[in-house]
Design a protein around this motif. Structure first.
Motif, PDB file in Angstrom:
ATOM      1  N   GLY A   1       0.796  -1.230   0.000  1.00  0.00           N
ATOM      2  CA  GLY A   1       0.000   0.000   0.000  1.00  0.00           C
ATOM      3  C   GLY A   1       0.831   1.284   0.000  1.00  0.00           C
ATOM      4  N   PHE A   2       2.161   1.153   0.061  1.00  0.00           N
ATOM      5  CA  PHE A   2       3.000   2.351   0.171  1.00  0.00           C
ATOM      6  C   PHE A   2       3.395   2.896  -1.195  1.00  0.00           C
ATOM      7  N   LYS A   3       3.185   4.190  -1.362  1.00  0.00           N
ATOM      8  CA  LYS A   3       3.605   4.839  -2.614  1.00  0.00           C
ATOM      9  C   LYS A   3       4.897   5.588  -2.325  1.00  0.00           C
ATOM     10  N   GLN A   4       5.779   5.625  -3.304  1.00  0.00           N
ATOM     11  CA  GLN A   4       6.977   6.423  -3.089  1.00  0.00           C
ATOM     12  C   GLN A   4       6.839   7.760  -3.795  1.00  0.00           C
ATOM     13  N   GLY A   5       6.798   8.826  -2.986  1.00  0.00           N
ATOM     14  CA  GLY A   5       6.490  10.139  -3.548  1.00  0.00           C
ATOM     15  C   GLY A   5       7.676  11.086  -3.628  1.00  0.00           C
ATOM     16  N   LYS A   6       8.776  10.704  -3.025  1.00  0.00           N
ATOM     17  CA  LYS A   6       9.928  11.614  -3.002  1.00  0.00           C
ATOM     18  C   LYS A   6      10.787  11.454  -4.256  1.00  0.00           C
ATOM     19  N   ASP A   7      11.138  12.590  -4.849  1.00  0.00           N
ATOM     20  CA  ASP A   7      12.016  12.536  -6.029  1.00  0.00           C
ATOM     21  C   ASP A   7      13.362  11.910  -5.678  1.00  0.00           C
ATOM     22  N   SER A   8      13.789  12.087  -4.421  1.00  0.00           N
ATOM     23  CA  SER A   8      15.114  11.566  -4.048  1.00  0.00           C
ATOM     24  C   SER A   8      15.111  10.051  -3.833  1.00  0.00           C
ATOM     25  N   THR A   9      13.932   9.412  -3.738  1.00  0.00           N
ATOM     26  CA  THR A   9      13.896   7.949  -3.615  1.00  0.00           C
ATOM     27  C   THR A   9      14.004   7.350  -5.020  1.00  0.00           C
TER      28      THR A   9
END
Ligand code: ADP
Ligand code: MG
Length: 346
Positions: free
Chosen positions: A23-31
């Motif tokens: 269920g986790f979205k990755q929203g950070k550009d640095s990830t």
């Protein structure tokens, strides 16, 4: 929590991780890359990345105080984490160390663990920069996070293998598993008669591979010198077969692995036979050989050919051709990944 009850055994370790994290979205550009490889990849600067990996060692699951010297335990707990940074083709720079410890352990015992941690920091040139300390009711748990760095263009993921690439493994396989079998046997003997001295003569190599493994820092250097960038890479902590599965799954390819090419030390073979274990099974499913498994384009074959640290054990094929082991007679057997699936009861 609903009334529904799903046993962890049913899911296995990877099924569980998938369920918990889906269920986790990755929203950070640095990830740049999160869950699913040996380390997460974070943007550090335009050309550089930070690599982060974490691993936990639990008393009674990953180590047994009866035969694991505390100093080695400290050393090994660092090494297993650094191995994951090397598996991304990166260089580790820092670690944090968190411990949960019961009052069964005196200060002196923990100091020994930390002597091993310090030794590993010196050998691998990493700084201890923090951690956490808490009490435990059940024994000792050590959780280490390793931080590393790499040039963005050098990072190697599990997912880049192509049909036709060669499959290469470093070092030799099965020794850590056979070392564990020897230690377990002597533990049983000791339990029935504490006056009998453990018979560990001649098993030095196997015991060292189990109790004081090293991470393949050197391989990262060799690959640079040879100007070879693997198309995919993973560290072999859970057994060769299970790691081949990870590469094939992430890269959407199949593979052919040649039984007779598996690098197995003579002492591993003779000990395996004594223990009624097929040496190939120890190599494929034993686990805890902190070696690297990687794929290279066929055009790089000449560069790695004859390198004493690297063995070509097979090649990648189209996904639809499956994952198969070619036995000494040339017969194809479906590859099975047993590995250390922590929640399976068998
Ligand atoms: P490795 O064998 O290389 O140490 P693991 O098999 O432990 O890697 O983990 C596979 C991936 O799942 C990694 O990206 C890891 O960070 C992630 N992962 C493992 N456990 C958890 C968890 N409880 N929550 C979130 N991510 C996890
Ligand atoms: Mg790993």
């Amino acid at each position: 929590m609903s009334d529904k009850r799903t046993e962890l055994e049913q899911l296995g370790e990877f099924g569980l991780i998938e369920k918990l994290t889906k269920g986790f979205k990755q929203g950070k550009d640095s990830t740049l890359f999160g869950i699913g490889d040996d380390a997460a990849v974070l943007e550090k600067s335009e050309n550089e990345v930070t690599l982060i990996s974490t691993d936990m060692l639990v008393e009674g699951v990953h180590f047994n105080m009866m035969y694991m010297p505390l100093k080695h335990l400290g050393y090994k707990s660092v090494v297993v984490n650094l191995s994951d940074i090397y598996a991304m083709n990166g260089i580790p720079e820092q670690i944090t160390v968190s411990i949960a410890v019961s009052n069964r352990f005196p200060l002196e015992a923990l100091e020994e663990v930390y002597e091993g941690i310090q030794k590993a920091c010196e050998v691998y040139n990493v700084d201890l920069i923090g951690g956490d300390t808490t009490s435990s009711l059940t024994g000792l748990t050590i959780s280490i996070t390793a931080v590393g760095t790499a040039k963005k263009e050098d990072v190697v993921y599990r997912s880049g293998a192509n049909d036709g690439d060669l499959l290469v493994v470093t070092g030799d396989l099965g020794a850590a598993f056979m070392g564990l079998q020897v230690l377990e046997r002597e533990k049983e003997v000791y339990k029935t008669n504490p006056n009998i001295q453990p018979d560990l003569d001649g098993f030095d190599y196997l015991l060292e591979r189990q109790l004081k493994p090293e991470a393949r820092k050197d391989i990262i250097g060799f690959l640079k010198e040879l100007e070879v960038k693997p198309t995919s890479m993973i560290d072999i902590s859970d057994g060769l077969a299970s790691e081949i599965f990870h590469i094939c799954k992430a890269s959407k390819v199949g593979c052919r692995v040649y039984d007779e090419k598996l690098p197995i030390d003579a002492k591993v073979s003779t000990t395996a036979i004594d223990f009624n274990v097929d040496p190939a099974t120890a190599a494929l499913n034993g686990g805890e050989d902190y070696e690297l498994l990687f794929t290279v384009a066929q055009g790089d074959y000449d560069k790695i050919k004859g390198n004493p640290h690297m063995t070509v054990i097979g090649h990648m094929v189209d996904k639809n051709s499956g994952l198969q082991l070619v036995d000494k007679q040339g017969a194809l057997i479906d590859l099975k990944a047993q590995g250390w699936d922590h929640f399976k009861s068998s």
